[in-house]
Design an enzyme around this catalytic site. Sequence first.
Site, PDB file in Angstrom:
ATOM      1  CB  SER A  67     -33.722  -1.691  -1.984  1.00 60.36           C
ATOM      2  OG  SER A  67     -32.385  -2.063  -1.711  1.00 60.36           O
ATOM      3  CE  LYS A  70     -31.502   0.387   1.396  1.00 58.63           C
ATOM      4  NZ  LYS A  70     -31.436  -0.800   0.504  1.00 58.63           N
ATOM      5  CB  SER A 127     -30.791   2.138  -2.766  1.00 58.72           C
ATOM      6  OG  SER A 127     -31.545   1.043  -2.305  1.00 58.72           O
ATOM      7  CE  LYS A 229     -34.781   2.811  -1.817  1.00 65.65           C
ATOM      8  NZ  LYS A 229     -34.043   2.123  -2.906  1.00 65.65           N
TER       9      LYS A 229
END
Length: 386
Positions: A67, A70, A127, A229
């Site tokens: 992720s 992202k 997320s 993140k």
Amino acid sequence: MMLSFRSTGSLFVGLFLLLAVQTLHAAGPIFTPAAPSVAGTSFYLMDFDSGRVLAEKEPDKRVAPASLTKIMTVYVVFRELKSGHLALDEKVTVSQNAWETGGSKMFIEVNKQVAVEDLLKGDIIQSGNDASVALAEHVAGSEQTFATMMNEQASRLGMVNSNFENSTGLPTPNHYTSAHDLALLTQALIREFPDYYRWFSQKEFTYNNITQRNRNQLLWRDETVDGVKTGFTDDAGYCMVASAKREDMRLISVVMGTSSPNARANESQSLLNYGFRFFETHRLYEAGAALTEARVRKGETSKLSVGVAEDIYVTAPRKHFNELKAESQVDKAIIAPINKGDTVGSLNVTLAGETILSKPLVAMDSIAEGGFFRRLYDAVLVLLER
């Protein structure tokens, strides 16, 4: 701070603009403890302002980003917002494809309309893979086309070990990045979009009556951490990009391939603490400020102000910042016409004989070509000086 300056090819007029730094410690041998051992496949620690690397392990190794993908997804969307191609209150119709996307979810519903701002928060804080796909399809028409946009930005930012095939980070064979590349991306995101970056520090977000917490554990552990993140897949392991600001110093850490959520948080915290404890960063020179003068041949005027095009920050081991030495080297033969911003020399900053920063010196003004007699006079001088 005592800095020694030497000018080559011009008369050095005055001291460089420096931030005031107390020189309470006498110069001594430079000793910086080794970076902590990080239990992961790769890691990277960088100062945000200077770009100096403070610690690294296999920084260019290509790894699955999960992720952390992202970060690039929202970076592309932020650029669309900045360009006026998109608005935060613009409504996005959720496709069946976005709704069906597996993995972590924002829990948007098919055929419902959701504001771009809510999708961004769902992507950043929760997320949500469904939010990523909905944004990608709205911006580019398809996730595949959006991935092309992601790779265009990666190339522009110098992310040479990255290739994106989707907006979510769900595993595919040719979807990869590196710790170094993620640091470059995060640096660009924070610098270019400070107003949107604040969402990365938001601890929770509620959508569709479902509240989800940000998976970045450091937001609760360390008040100086304000992003960025986390990610996890079986291929990637547990990974994290983190950023913290203490006083005027910001660091970016990237940790890839750890064994658990606690491990990625602990290793990231360890790197950040190391950087802040043993290094300091200060702005040495201000963009646009004239640092010296250079002699110009065959121009309307014979003097040219020289400086730097951007703010110059330097990171050095703590207690040794006053030992920095700066050397300004100006080109010997500067001949008009000169355009503002042209490179006319270089600035090198060293510590204990090691170059830690090198930047171009540029013309602060434009100088047109002089008249016939001025050009003739300077041509004769050049011959006499040989």
